[in-house]
Design a protein around this motif. Structure first.
Motif, PDB file in Angstrom:
ATOM      1  N   LEU A   1       0.824  -1.209   0.000  1.00 42.64           N
ATOM      2  CA  LEU A   1       0.000   0.000   0.000  1.00 42.64           C
ATOM      3  C   LEU A   1       0.858   1.259   0.000  1.00 42.64           C
ATOM      4  O   LEU A   1       0.542   2.239  -0.691  1.00 42.64           O
ATOM      5  CB  LEU A   1      -0.938  -0.005   1.207  1.00 42.64           C
ATOM      6  CG  LEU A   1      -2.052   1.052   1.208  1.00 42.64           C
ATOM      7  CD1 LEU A   1      -2.850   1.000  -0.087  1.00 42.64           C
ATOM      8  CD2 LEU A   1      -2.970   0.860   2.399  1.00 42.64           C
ATOM      9  N   VAL A   2       1.963   1.253   0.737  1.00 47.65           N
ATOM     10  CA  VAL A   2       2.881   2.398   0.718  1.00 47.65           C
ATOM     11  C   VAL A   2       3.405   2.615  -0.696  1.00 47.65           C
ATOM     12  O   VAL A   2       3.413   3.741  -1.218  1.00 47.65           O
ATOM     13  CB  VAL A   2       4.052   2.186   1.709  1.00 47.65           C
ATOM     14  CG1 VAL A   2       5.175   3.187   1.427  1.00 47.65           C
ATOM     15  CG2 VAL A   2       3.580   2.335   3.146  1.00 47.65           C
TER      16      VAL A   2
ATOM     17  N   THR B   1       5.777  10.031   1.401  1.00 46.87           N
ATOM     18  CA  THR B   1       6.921   9.542   0.617  1.00 46.87           C
ATOM     19  C   THR B   1       6.935  10.165  -0.769  1.00 46.87           C
ATOM     20  O   THR B   1       7.996  10.578  -1.283  1.00 46.87           O
ATOM     21  CB  THR B   1       6.875   8.001   0.507  1.00 46.87           C
ATOM     22  OG1 THR B   1       6.860   7.426   1.811  1.00 46.87           O
ATOM     23  CG2 THR B   1       8.067   7.469  -0.270  1.00 46.87           C
ATOM     24  N   ALA B   2       5.744  10.232  -1.383  1.00 44.24           N
ATOM     25  CA  ALA B   2       5.648  10.837  -2.721  1.00 44.24           C
ATOM     26  C   ALA B   2       5.942  12.334  -2.657  1.00 44.24           C
ATOM     27  O   ALA B   2       6.530  12.905  -3.588  1.00 44.24           O
ATOM     28  CB  ALA B   2       4.261  10.602  -3.307  1.00 44.24           C
TER      29      ALA B   2
ATOM     30  N   GLY C   1      12.282  10.235  -1.670  1.00 40.65           N
ATOM     31  CA  GLY C   1      11.268   9.212  -1.449  1.00 40.65           C
ATOM     32  C   GLY C   1      11.443   7.992  -2.330  1.00 40.65           C
ATOM     33  O   GLY C   1      10.959   6.903  -1.997  1.00 40.65           O
ATOM     34  N   LYS C   2      12.140   8.152  -3.471  1.00 38.08           N
ATOM     35  CA  LYS C   2      12.320   7.014  -4.387  1.00 38.08           C
ATOM     36  C   LYS C   2      13.107   5.882  -3.734  1.00 38.08           C
ATOM     37  O   LYS C   2      12.897   4.708  -4.032  1.00 38.08           O
ATOM     38  CB  LYS C   2      13.019   7.482  -5.664  1.00 38.08           C
ATOM     39  CG  LYS C   2      12.147   8.379  -6.527  1.00 38.08           C
ATOM     40  CD  LYS C   2      12.855   8.797  -7.814  1.00 38.08           C
ATOM     41  CE  LYS C   2      11.956   9.686  -8.666  1.00 38.08           C
ATOM     42  NZ  LYS C   2      12.643  10.120  -9.914  1.00 38.08           N
TER      43      LYS C   2
ATOM     44  N   ALA D   1      -0.402   3.484   6.311  1.00 41.53           N
ATOM     45  CA  ALA D   1       0.260   3.319   5.018  1.00 41.53           C
ATOM     46  C   ALA D   1      -0.125   4.424   4.041  1.00 41.53           C
ATOM     47  O   ALA D   1       0.715   4.896   3.264  1.00 41.53           O
ATOM     48  CB  ALA D   1      -0.079   1.952   4.424  1.00 41.53           C
ATOM     49  N   VAL D   2      -1.390   4.861   4.062  1.00 40.94           N
ATOM     50  CA  VAL D   2      -1.825   5.947   3.176  1.00 40.94           C
ATOM     51  C   VAL D   2      -1.084   7.242   3.514  1.00 40.94           C
ATOM     52  O   VAL D   2      -0.555   7.922   2.620  1.00 40.94           O
ATOM     53  CB  VAL D   2      -3.355   6.144   3.277  1.00 40.94           C
ATOM     54  CG1 VAL D   2      -3.775   7.434   2.569  1.00 40.94           C
ATOM     55  CG2 VAL D   2      -4.094   4.949   2.656  1.00 40.94           C
TER      56      VAL D   2
END
Length: 466
Positions: free
Chosen positions: A116-117, A218-219, A225-226, A211-212
């Motif tokens: 989900l992440v 992260t994005a 974040g990559k 996770a959301v």
């Protein structure tokens, strides 16, 4: 290579079917020869308790009342001892299923978190997440309403409870602890106080919420974040590899689960409750048909190929009474079908908290069945109120033990229906849970395919799909 993999997959499906039939056969033999004495004691105790209850309700003499209560207490103790002895005898078979399910639960939480992440992070900005999330919830709410409404219509059409003619119980003893799910409880159950605690307790909804947030953040940090996305993606692939190892034990688990259920309950349970079980499974069949038709309208004829691909996870969910057991395999088959991994990673975990179609239909069906059993008439307005109460209280209960029964207990109390009626369902609940679990897999898979089509994220048909 594809032929070898297909052959291996078909072998596992065959092994599961064989294990299912062997479990039923051995369970029947054990029921008649190995634990028949304990079963006879339990049946005799049930008959005596029922007789004593009628005598207790009829007597007006306090001395006789006390004597009957003492006798009932003794018989209840003897019954409990017989159940313990029976469970001890079939414990080796129960352990087969329990160990497998523990291994699956070991996988589910980290797999949901990682996939989900990655899925949310790959979607990009929060607007994209909101758009896809909105489409996903639109389908989930529509499917949930369909499931609940279908259960309500069928239970009013079939009226399976009217043949029971049960008197209203005077006892306030509860068969299942009513945990309620007030707004406060629901919110506490939804939002984690600790991500590690949520994972330790396999609280799927709380893991989804964390996770959301984590995926969006992260994005948002861009290039840095990559690295995180790549790490989580690698971990997800490792967990899927572990899943492959665990799945090799599935036939053993199916054999153990079916042996234990049939040994304890006997094939006679199918006859005793055949009307209720048969009508419920007719309802599940109709629900499958409606879901598949909706899939045909949106996805096209390819949805039939999707159902064919799902035969192994559906069979696994059915035979183990756990849609969790089928989660990793369902994810794999959806990606092979052509759904983009970012959509699968986003929609499927959400479905395990918000889109339990089989469980939803069962809740209205079972609640009104119990009301019918006590000859309690519920007006249509009250039944619709019950439907919307179930719509709200059932969300996010995927990780709660005996979740359907807990939610039903809370609903019965809300509408002043005796909770003691749950005793009618506990004996056959494992048989009903098998159908519910299989239906949950179908519902979530079609939901993922539909959202993929809406997002133009469904790959073109391949020769293996034809």
């Amino acid at each position: 290579m594809a032929e070898i993999r297909l052959e291996k997959k078909n072998r596992l499906t065959l092994y599961i079917i064989v294990a299912l039939l062997m479990g039923i056969s051995l369970g029947f033999i054990l029921n008649k020869n190995y634990i028949n004495e304990e079963n006879d004691h339990i049946a005799s105790a049930d008959a005596k308790i029922e007789l004593l209850n009628s005598q207790i309700n009829a007597t007006t003499d306090s001395i006789v009342y006390k004597k009957l209560e003492a006798e009932k207490k003794t018989i209840v103790t003897q019954r409990s001892a017989a159940i313990t002895a029976r469970d001890k005898k079939v414990e080796p078979f129960t352990l087969m299923a329990d160990v497998f399910l523990r291994l699956i639960k070991m996988i589910v939480a980290p797999l949901v978190l990682c996939t989900l992440v990655v899925g949310v992070a790959k979607l990009g900005d929060i607007n994209t997440v909101g758009r896809i999330g909105g489409k996903t919830l639109l389908w989930f709410i529509s499917a949930s309403l369909l499931s609940l409404l279908l259960g309500l219509i069928l239970v009013n059409l079939f009226k399976p409870g009217t043949a029971m003619h049960l008197p209203l119980p005077e006892s306030t003893d509860r068969v299942v602890t009513n945990t309620g799910f007030s707004l406060k409880d629901f919110l506490y159950h939804m939002f984690p106080s600790s991500a590690f605690d949520a994972m330790a307790r396999n609280e799927i909804l709380q893991i989804v919420v964390f996770a959301v947030f984590f995926g969006i953040a992260t994005a948002a940090i861009g290039e840095h974040g990559k690295i995180v996305i790549k790490a989580f993606d690698a971990i997800a692939h490792v967990i899927l590899k572990v899943t492959g190892y665990v799945m090799n034990f599935a036939p053993v688990a199916v054999f153990g689960a079916m042996t234990a259920v049939i040994a304890k309950q006997g094939l006679g349970i199918l006859k005793t409750y055949s009307l209720f079980i048969g009508e419920f499974y007719i309802g599940l069949g109709l629900l499958w048909a409606f879901l598949i038709m909706a899939g045909l309208v949106i996805v096209g004829k390819r949805v039939i190929n999707l159902i064919k691909r799902l035969r192994e996870p559906v069979l696994l969910a059915f035979s183990t009474s756990s849609s969790e057991a089928a989660f990793p395999k369902t994810m794999e088959e959806l990606e092979k079908f052509g759904c983009k991994d970012k959509i699968v990673s986003f929609v499927l975990p959400l479905g395990y908290s918000f889109n339990l179609d089989g469980s939803m239909m069962y809740m209205t069906f079972a609640s009104l069945f119990i009301a019918q059993s006590y000859n309690i008439h519920l007006p249509l307005g009250t039944q619709l109120s019950m439907l919307f109460v179930l719509m709200v209280t059932s969300k996010g209960i995927a990780g709660v033990p005996r979740a359907s029964l807990v939610v039903i207990a809370g609903t019965l109390a809300t509408f002043n229906i005796p909770e003691a009626g749950l005793a009618l369902l506990i004996g056959i609940d494992p048989l009903l849970d098998m159908g519910r679990s299989a239906t949950n897999v179908i519902g979530n898979s079609i939901a993922t395919a539909v959202v993929s089509r809406w997002e133009n994220a469904l790959d073109a048909e391949t020769p293996s799909d034809q």
